[in-house]
Enzyme design. Structure first.
Site, mmCIF file in Angstrom:
data_model
loop_
_atom_site.group_PDB
_atom_site.id
_atom_site.type_symbol
_atom_site.label_atom_id
_atom_site.label_comp_id
_atom_site.label_asym_id
_atom_site.label_seq_id
_atom_site.Cartn_x
_atom_site.Cartn_y
_atom_site.Cartn_z
ATOM 1 C CB THR A 80 54.991 -64.917 62.883
ATOM 2 O OG1 THR A 80 54.431 -63.851 62.559
ATOM 3 C CG2 THR A 80 56.239 -65.231 61.695
ATOM 4 N N GLY A 81 52.865 -66.588 65.001
ATOM 5 C CA GLY A 81 51.818 -66.439 65.559
ATOM 6 C C GLY A 81 50.790 -67.304 65.077
ATOM 7 N N GLY A 82 51.244 -68.720 64.819
ATOM 8 C CA GLY A 82 49.965 -69.539 64.209
ATOM 9 C C GLY A 82 49.400 -70.488 65.160
ATOM 10 C CB SER B 256 46.389 -68.631 69.420
ATOM 11 O OG SER B 256 45.390 -67.929 69.800
ATOM 12 N N GLY B 257 44.182 -67.730 67.473
ATOM 13 C CA GLY B 257 43.368 -66.848 66.718
ATOM 14 C C GLY B 257 43.553 -66.781 65.295
ATOM 15 C CB ILE B 258 44.250 -63.893 63.181
ATOM 16 C CG1 ILE B 258 43.037 -62.982 63.634
ATOM 17 C CG2 ILE B 258 44.344 -63.553 61.711
ATOM 18 C CD1 ILE B 258 43.400 -61.515 63.803
ATOM 19 N N GLY B 259 46.281 -66.435 63.236
ATOM 20 C CA GLY B 259 47.197 -67.211 62.719
ATOM 21 C C GLY B 259 46.936 -68.345 62.412
ATOM 22 C CB SER C 221 45.329 -52.937 64.403
ATOM 23 O OG SER C 221 44.191 -52.799 65.114
ATOM 24 C CE1 TYR D 69 48.538 -54.374 69.130
ATOM 25 C CE2 TYR D 69 46.516 -53.085 68.748
ATOM 26 C CZ TYR D 69 47.239 -54.169 68.489
ATOM 27 O OH TYR D 69 46.551 -55.044 67.557
HETATM 28 N N1 LIG Z 1 41.815 -59.760 67.642
HETATM 29 C C1 LIG Z 1 41.862 -58.777 67.456
HETATM 30 O O1 LIG Z 1 40.741 -58.012 67.685
HETATM 31 C C2 LIG Z 1 42.982 -58.008 66.649
HETATM 32 C C3 LIG Z 1 42.636 -56.703 65.865
HETATM 33 C C4 LIG Z 1 43.645 -56.269 65.146
HETATM 34 C C5 LIG Z 1 44.792 -56.820 65.061
HETATM 35 N N2 LIG Z 1 45.162 -58.013 65.527
HETATM 36 C C6 LIG Z 1 46.549 -58.468 65.524
HETATM 37 O O2 LIG Z 1 46.240 -59.803 64.969
HETATM 38 C C7 LIG Z 1 47.432 -60.682 65.468
HETATM 39 C C8 LIG Z 1 47.161 -61.982 65.965
HETATM 40 O O3 LIG Z 1 46.316 -62.005 67.116
HETATM 41 P P1 LIG Z 1 44.994 -62.566 67.553
HETATM 42 O O4 LIG Z 1 43.926 -61.772 67.594
HETATM 43 O O5 LIG Z 1 44.953 -63.889 66.679
HETATM 44 O O6 LIG Z 1 45.579 -62.964 69.219
HETATM 45 P P2 LIG Z 1 45.902 -64.602 69.811
HETATM 46 O O7 LIG Z 1 44.792 -65.365 69.492
HETATM 47 O O8 LIG Z 1 46.359 -64.060 71.178
HETATM 48 O O9 LIG Z 1 47.067 -65.016 68.958
HETATM 49 C C9 LIG Z 1 48.085 -64.492 68.925
HETATM 50 C C10 LIG Z 1 49.366 -65.271 68.411
HETATM 51 O O10 LIG Z 1 50.653 -64.610 68.008
HETATM 52 C C11 LIG Z 1 51.486 -65.423 69.093
HETATM 53 N N3 LIG Z 1 52.428 -64.548 69.754
HETATM 54 C C12 LIG Z 1 52.451 -63.544 70.384
HETATM 55 N N4 LIG Z 1 53.387 -62.718 70.789
HETATM 56 C C13 LIG Z 1 54.525 -63.610 70.099
HETATM 57 C C14 LIG Z 1 55.581 -63.388 69.966
HETATM 58 N N5 LIG Z 1 56.513 -62.385 70.567
HETATM 59 N N6 LIG Z 1 56.406 -64.101 69.298
HETATM 60 C C15 LIG Z 1 55.900 -64.959 68.605
HETATM 61 N N7 LIG Z 1 54.488 -65.360 68.665
HETATM 62 C C16 LIG Z 1 53.669 -64.390 69.430
HETATM 63 C C17 LIG Z 1 50.664 -66.039 69.957
HETATM 64 O O11 LIG Z 1 51.471 -67.413 70.577
HETATM 65 P P3 LIG Z 1 52.221 -67.377 71.877
HETATM 66 O O12 LIG Z 1 51.583 -66.422 72.741
HETATM 67 O O13 LIG Z 1 52.732 -68.753 72.336
HETATM 68 O O14 LIG Z 1 53.793 -66.411 71.383
HETATM 69 C C18 LIG Z 1 49.575 -66.720 69.283
HETATM 70 O O15 LIG Z 1 49.891 -67.529 68.327
HETATM 71 C C19 LIG Z 1 48.432 -59.577 66.470
HETATM 72 O O16 LIG Z 1 49.341 -59.213 65.819
HETATM 73 C C20 LIG Z 1 47.115 -58.695 66.994
HETATM 74 O O17 LIG Z 1 48.112 -57.455 67.148
HETATM 75 C C21 LIG Z 1 44.282 -58.617 66.250
#
Ligand SMILES: NC(=O)c1ccc[n+]([C@@H]2O[C@H](COP(=O)([O-])OP(=O)(O)OC[C@H]3O[C@@H](n4cnc5c(N)ncnc54)[C@H](OP(=O)(O)O)[C@@H]3O)[C@@H](O)[C@H]2O)c1
Length: 251
Positions: A11-13, A15-18, A136, A149
């Site tokens: 899920t959330g695949g 962008s980013g980590i996904g 996180s 958060y």
């Molecule tokens: N980056 C960090 O420093 C960090 C640190 C700790 C934890 N995290 C966690 O890692 C996860 C991924 O974040 P990321 O850093 O990879 O950020 P990202 O690059 O913004 O990617 C987020 C992904 O989640 C999707 N998404 C967001 N809200 C959604 C929803 N309500 N339903 C379905 N898809 C959703 C986005 O696509 P759409 O916007 O199109 O929905 C996107 O594919 C998150 O849970 C975040 O809290 C990140």
């Protein structure tokens, strides 16, 4: 190929980590289904990933979408071997400025989204399958402006243990990755201004013992490990991918 023949939902695949995890899973032989809310970004990522990747537009914060997820998945597969519950974003505000919208956005997406995604995929999960949640480092350290958060991610931290205890008898291992600061679109998509993001990034990187932000691909490697047979005796654990922050001090 560590995931040859496996079918994975991320899920959330888009962008980013996904997305980095989807790339690594495909490289290791898995077929991948990714989700996201924005159809254009999702379609673009599906095309980029290739290898018959499937994209499902769904909002992890919407109960209506969550209740359709199982049915949508069944159009493409009769089972899942791996589920990475990763969809999420961050909103930041001092206590005085937190309103109901802020609270609901975070709790709907992170807490409700994680809970009901797992509930809905369960009938598809095979014996000897794996679920990886995404928590996180904010669960381990108090950081200003992150009350909601952090509380939402702490609920996911709790789910890691309770889901693991409930599902292990069905042959489903549940674990979590706990990322530190990772270079993704996360900060740009938060409610912070560009100046706030730049200032946070500049002041935060030196506090990380490894002296930099992590890469999405570095978190993907941890997800891969937890999802693979290599982690066959690991259950209910949170694996930190945080460059040592906030556990160790170098000064
Ligand atoms: N980056 C960090 O420093 C960090 C640190 C700790 C934890 N995290 C966690 O890692 C996860 C991924 O974040 P990321 O850093 O990879 O950020 P990202 O690059 O913004 O990617 C987020 C992904 O989640 C999707 N998404 C967001 N809200 C959604 C929803 N309500 N339903 C379905 N898809 C959703 C986005 O696509 P759409 O916007 O199109 O929905 C996107 O594919 C998150 O849970 C975040 O809290 C990140």
């Amino acid at each position: 190929m560590k995931l040859k023949g496996k079918i994975a939902l991320i899920t959330g695949g888009s962008s980013g980590i996904g997305k980095a995890t989807a790339q690594l899973f495909i490289q290791e032989g898995a077929q991948v289904i990714i989700t996201g809310r924005d159809k254009i970004t999702l379609d673009h990522t599906v095309q980029e990933l290739g290898h018959h990747t499937i994209g499902i537009v769904t909002d992890a914060g919407s109960m209506k979408d969550l209740m359709h997820l199982n049915e949508e998945l069944r159009q493409y597969t009769s089972h899942l071997d791996i589920v990475f519950v990763n969809a999420g974003f961050g909103k930041y505000a001092p206590l005085e400025l937190i309103d109901e919208v802020h609270y609901e956005e975070m709790f709907n997406t992170i807490v409700r989204g994680t809970l009901f995604t797992v509930q809905q995929v369960l009938p598809l999960m095979t014996n000897n399958s794996a679920i990886v949640l995404n928590t996180s480092i904010v669960t381990e350290v108090g950081m200003p402006n992150s009350s909601v958060y952090s509380a939402a991610k702490s609920a996911v931290q709790s789910f890691t243990k309770t889901f693991a205890s409930e599902l292990i008898s069905r042959g489903i291992r549940v674990n979590a990755v706990s990322p530190g600061p990772i270079q993704t679109n996360y900060f740009d998509r938060s409610n912070l201004s560009k100046e706030q993001v730049d200032s946070f990034t500049t002041s935060f990187a030196p506090q990380v013992p490894i002296q930099r932000f992590g890469l999405a691909s570095e978190v993907a490697e941890a997800v891969m490990f937890l999802a693979s047979e290599a982690a066959s005796f690991i259950v209910g654990t949170e694996l930190s991918v945080d460059g040592g922050f906030p556990k160790i001090k170098t000064k």
